[in-house]
Every structure is written in structure tokens, then in C-alpha cells.
Design a protein around this motif. Structure first.
Motif, PDB file in Angstrom:
ATOM      1  N   TRP A 188      -6.331   6.962  10.107  1.00  0.00           N
ATOM      2  CA  TRP A 188      -6.705   6.878   8.706  1.00  0.00           C
ATOM      3  C   TRP A 188      -7.622   8.029   8.329  1.00  0.00           C
ATOM      4  N   VAL A 189      -7.436   8.595   7.151  1.00  0.00           N
ATOM      5  CA  VAL A 189      -8.319   9.618   6.599  1.00  0.00           C
ATOM      6  C   VAL A 189      -9.251   8.997   5.566  1.00  0.00           C
ATOM      7  N   GLY A 190      -8.681   8.259   4.624  1.00  0.00           N
ATOM      8  CA  GLY A 190      -9.492   7.612   3.606  1.00  0.00           C
ATOM      9  C   GLY A 190      -8.647   7.209   2.414  1.00  0.00           C
TER      10      GLY A 190
ATOM     11  N   THR B 172       0.099   3.156  -8.838  1.00  0.00           N
ATOM     12  CA  THR B 172      -1.028   2.707  -8.024  1.00  0.00           C
ATOM     13  C   THR B 172      -2.281   3.501  -8.352  1.00  0.00           C
ATOM     14  N   ASP B 173      -3.438   2.835  -8.321  1.00  0.00           N
ATOM     15  CA  ASP B 173      -4.702   3.522  -8.577  1.00  0.00           C
ATOM     16  C   ASP B 173      -5.132   4.384  -7.394  1.00  0.00           C
ATOM     17  N   HIS B 174      -4.776   3.958  -6.196  1.00  0.00           N
ATOM     18  CA  HIS B 174      -5.211   4.654  -4.992  1.00  0.00           C
ATOM     19  C   HIS B 174      -4.057   4.758  -3.992  1.00  0.00           C
ATOM     20  N   VAL B 175      -4.072   5.831  -3.223  1.00  0.00           N
ATOM     21  CA  VAL B 175      -3.179   5.942  -2.073  1.00  0.00           C
ATOM     22  C   VAL B 175      -4.040   6.041  -0.822  1.00  0.00           C
ATOM     23  N   GLN B 176      -3.448   5.715   0.325  1.00  0.00           N
ATOM     24  CA  GLN B 176      -4.141   5.819   1.602  1.00  0.00           C
ATOM     25  C   GLN B 176      -3.734   7.124   2.274  1.00  0.00           C
ATOM     26  N   PHE B 177      -4.684   8.041   2.445  1.00  0.00           N
ATOM     27  CA  PHE B 177      -4.426   9.276   3.168  1.00  0.00           C
ATOM     28  C   PHE B 177      -4.537   8.997   4.663  1.00  0.00           C
ATOM     29  N   VAL B 178      -3.530   9.425   5.423  1.00  0.00           N
ATOM     30  CA  VAL B 178      -3.534   9.273   6.871  1.00  0.00           C
ATOM     31  C   VAL B 178      -3.094  10.587   7.506  1.00  0.00           C
TER      32      VAL B 178
ATOM     33  N   HIS C  87       4.142   0.586   2.104  1.00  0.00           N
ATOM     34  CA  HIS C  87       4.081  -0.388   3.191  1.00  0.00           C
ATOM     35  C   HIS C  87       3.980  -1.787   2.615  1.00  0.00           C
ATOM     36  N   ALA C  88       4.751  -2.689   3.183  1.00  0.00           N
ATOM     37  CA  ALA C  88       4.845  -4.052   2.671  1.00  0.00           C
ATOM     38  C   ALA C  88       4.855  -5.035   3.829  1.00  0.00           C
ATOM     39  N   THR C  89       4.591  -6.297   3.495  1.00  0.00           N
ATOM     40  CA  THR C  89       4.592  -7.372   4.479  1.00  0.00           C
ATOM     41  C   THR C  89       5.716  -8.353   4.166  1.00  0.00           C
TER      42      THR C  89
ATOM     43  N   ALA D  82       0.841  -1.192   0.000  1.00  0.00           N
ATOM     44  CA  ALA D  82       0.000   0.000   0.000  1.00  0.00           C
ATOM     45  C   ALA D  82       0.873   1.237   0.000  1.00  0.00           C
ATOM     46  N   VAL D  83       0.414   2.242  -0.709  1.00  0.00           N
ATOM     47  CA  VAL D  83       1.099   3.540  -0.717  1.00  0.00           C
ATOM     48  C   VAL D  83       0.359   4.443   0.268  1.00  0.00           C
ATOM     49  N   VAL D  84       1.070   4.906   1.273  1.00  0.00           N
ATOM     50  CA  VAL D  84       0.487   5.686   2.359  1.00  0.00           C
ATOM     51  C   VAL D  84       1.031   7.106   2.293  1.00  0.00           C
ATOM     52  N   VAL D  85       0.138   8.094   2.377  1.00  0.00           N
ATOM     53  CA  VAL D  85       0.520   9.507   2.326  1.00  0.00           C
ATOM     54  C   VAL D  85       0.028  10.181   3.599  1.00  0.00           C
ATOM     55  N   ASP D  86       0.957  10.721   4.379  1.00  0.00           N
ATOM     56  CA  ASP D  86       0.622  11.399   5.627  1.00  0.00           C
ATOM     57  C   ASP D  86       0.338  12.874   5.333  1.00  0.00           C
ATOM     58  N   LEU D  87      -0.927  13.276   5.487  1.00  0.00           N
ATOM     59  CA  LEU D  87      -1.333  14.633   5.133  1.00  0.00           C
ATOM     60  C   LEU D  87      -0.774  15.686   6.074  1.00  0.00           C
ATOM     61  N   ASP D  88      -0.458  15.322   7.303  1.00  0.00           N
ATOM     62  CA  ASP D  88       0.173  16.292   8.197  1.00  0.00           C
ATOM     63  C   ASP D  88       1.542  16.697   7.650  1.00  0.00           C
TER      64      ASP D  88
END
Length: 364
Positions: A351-353, A340-346, A261-263, A24-30
């Protein structure tokens, strides 16, 4: 500059690490917001128009935040990328790429009817094509002559070449000569400013108006000071930052907003781990670095190889356990956005969405 420019993206009460599926690609908005403000403060202190390059994030909502903080417009690399941004209401766009071919030129002309548009050229064939497409239009298309900033990519190599093309643009039907654009290679920012100044002086002596003198690059923002020979600055990676920028001194690890992020799915030896993120998640860009990213909080980690779906990591102090999650700062965030089609906003731990990368795959 007070208040949140990303107030429309509040944190939820969900701890995102508890529900994350990988890769997952995670983007921290702060962190994004801090970086955006830093970019805006840079432009104000340098007395330049700021025109961020949206190829880093490819998300209209983030482009709008850049405008809210004072950007004069945006930079896009391809017509399709600019079309997505125009559809989202962004209306002042520079396409910093030579545009060729009947289909692209038709789309460029249609785009110019919707937004304030400018593009670039570094050869006669491109200039002729632009002129053919825009001849007879009520408003001429603004064109910047692109200069080579020692990248040995697009751009003319000499003042003489630059002036040949500037005069040709100035004479061409449907076009308006607007100035010069350059992108410096690493450690060549001062040479680029000297080249830009020489072209400006030559244009003025020729009776031309180089109203736009555009340079750029996130790595050089920390070095740049007000300069009479620069009117506009373009930067893209500063919004997320990445390992390459950290290595060049343009950012710190704490400034890196985007992580992959990976496992851990296998530990074939006590010091080697295989993760579920390979070249399709991290990209294979090296930027002259050793390894394919930086594992957060594990300075002993070496991502020494990538397969399509596997990342190969050697841990000098012992591999994590199968099932453990790791966070990787990629070498090049811009490419990861396009994978990636989507990123995870945090925001921090919350989590933001899920956010669609709306201009992903826009390479035409």
C-alpha cells in the motif's frame, strides 16, 4: 528518462490486500509509471507535442508526472475540471469542449488570466459567445475548430464547414484561430488524418495559420507514425488502460493499472456470485463489449448485470466463496475515476496511501 516520476509516492510495508475494504478502486503506481513512460516515448518517436487528457485520472499529481515526462500541457473536458488543475499549478490547458453560457464564459475568462488557455468551437453560436467574453482582453483566446472524426459527436463534418468557422474565428474580436482538433472513432484514425490534412491545406490557402493540428486517442497510439499534418496528440486512458483498450489492441491486461476490488456477498447458485460493486462502482458503459468488466484470473467469469450496489457474475467453473475478494478491470476507467472520492495507491502488493480524486464530479 531515468528515475521515478512518482518518487513522492513510496510504498509502505503494509500489504494492502490485508486491510482493503470494498468496493475499492485500486491504482498500481508501478504500472502507471510504465504507462506514463510508454506515452512519453510514443510522443518522442512520433515527433508530436503530447497533451494528455486528465479526465481519466482527475488527479493533479498524476498530471504533474505527465508534464515531468515531457507533456506540453494538459487537456481537460470541462471548465470546472480545468479550474482544479489550475489551482494545483498546471498552467497550459486545452479545454476540448464547446463552452456556452454567461456563467461558464465568465469563468473561462477568469481562467485565461491564470493559465495559457485554448479551447474549441464547432459552431457560430459558440464562437460568438467566446468573442463576446474575450473582446477587449489584452491577450486573445486561442480557438481550435473541432472536426468530426466519425464519432458523430461534436465537430464539423466537412472541410467547407471547417473553413467557414476558421474564418469566423479569425475575424472575431478577442479570438485567435490556432488550428484544428479531431478525435477519431475506432478504426477511423487514417480518415481523421486525411480530414485534418485537408483542413490544414485549405487554411493555408486562405492565408490562415493552423499552427496546431491536434488528434488523439489511446487506442491509436500503437498505430501512429510521424505525420507532417499532426503537431499535437491527446490521450487519456493510456495512463490506466481498461478492458475496452485491451479489446481494441491498445494495451494488454498487464498494462491495466486501475482495478475495482469487490467482495462476494452471496452465491445464490453454485455458479452465480453477487458482489458489493454495482453500477455506482463499475459504471454501466459497455463499449460494445459483452459484460461489465473483466475479472482478473477468472476467464470463465461473465459480469452479466449490474444493479446500483450489486454486481451479478456467472462463473462457468464455479463461483468463489462468500467473503472472497475479486479484482475487476472495468470496461472504462475514466468513468470509474469519476465515481469515487478516493482511490487506493499501491505498488505491487504494498500500500502507498489513499489518494483523493480532486477533480471528481467536475462536470460543468
Amino acid at each position: 528518462m531515468t528515475g521515478s516520476v512518482l518518487a513522492g509516492f513510496p510504498a509502505t510495508t503494509i500489504r494492502w490486500r490485508d486491510q482493503l475494504d470494498t468496493p475499492a478502486v485500486v491504482v498500481d503506481l508501478d504500472i502507471v509509471e510504465r504507462n506514463l513512460r510508454r506515452g512519453a516515448e510514443f510522443a518522442a518517436s512520433a515527433s508530436v507535442d503530447f497533451r494528455p487528457h486528465i479526465k481519466t485520472h482527475k488527479i493533479p499529481a498524476l498530471a504533474r508526472a505527465q508534464l515531468e515526462l515531457g507533456a506540453c500541457g494538459i487537456t481537460a473536458q470541462k471548465v470546472s475540471e480545468a479550474e482544479i488543475m489550475a489551482d494545483a499549478g498546471l498552467d497550459d490547458i486545452l479545454i476540448s469542449f464547446n463552452i456556452l453560457g454567461r456563467t461558464k464564459l465568465q469563468r473561462l475568462r477568469a481562467l485565461a488570466e491564470r493559465v495559457r488557455l485554448r479551447t474549441v468551437a464547432d459552431n457560430a453560436t459558440v464562437i460568438d459567445g467566446l468573442s463576446s467574453a474575450f473582446s477587449g482582453t489584452p491577450d486573445r483566446l486561442g480557438v481550435l475548430v473541432e472536426l468530426d472524426g466519425a464519432l458523430k459527436r461534436c465537430g464539423v463534418p466537412t472541410v467547407e464547414h471547417a473553413m467557414d468557422h476558421a474564418r469566423k474565428v479569425d475575424r472575431a474580436a478577442g479570438l485567435r484561430f490556432d488550428g484544428f482538433m479531431i478525435y477519431p472513432a475506432p478504426d477511423h484514425w487514417q480518415d481523421a488524418l486525411t480530414f485534418l490534412a485537408a483542413c490544414k491545406d485549405a487554411a493555408l490557402q486562405a492565408g490562415l495559420d493552423p499552427r496546431v493540428l491536434s488528434t488523439g486517442g489511446s487506442p491509436d497510439m500503437v498505430k501512429f507514425a510521424p505525420d507532417a499534418n499532426v503537431t499535437e496528440y491527446r490521450a487519456g486512458s493510456y495512463i490506466y488502460n481498461d478492458r475496452a483498450l485491451v479489446s481494441m489492441g491498445g494495451a494488454s491486461v498487464s498494462d491495466c493499472a486501475l482495478t475495482v476490488h469487490a467482495t462476494v456477498v452471496s452465491t445464490p447458485t453454485p455458479t452465480r456470485a453477487i458482489i458489493d460493486a454495482g453500477s455506482k462502482s463499475l459504471s454501466s458503459d459497455l463499449f460494445g463489449l459483452s459484460g461489465f468488466g473483466m475479472v482478473r484470473n477468472r476467464s470463465d467469469a461473465d459480469i452479466f448485470a449490474l444493479s446500483e450496489e450489486h454486481g451479478h457474475i456467472e462463473f462457468a467453473d464455479g463461483a468463489p466463496a462468500v467473503g472472497d475478494h475479486i479484482a475487476i478491470i472495468p470496461n472504462h476507467a475514466c468513468v470509474v475515476s469519476n465515481l469515487t472520492d478516493h482511490v487506493q495507491f499501491v505498488r505491487g502488493d504494498y500500500w502507498v496511501g489513499e489518494q483523493r480524486v480532486e477533480a471528481r464530479g467536475t462536470v460543468q
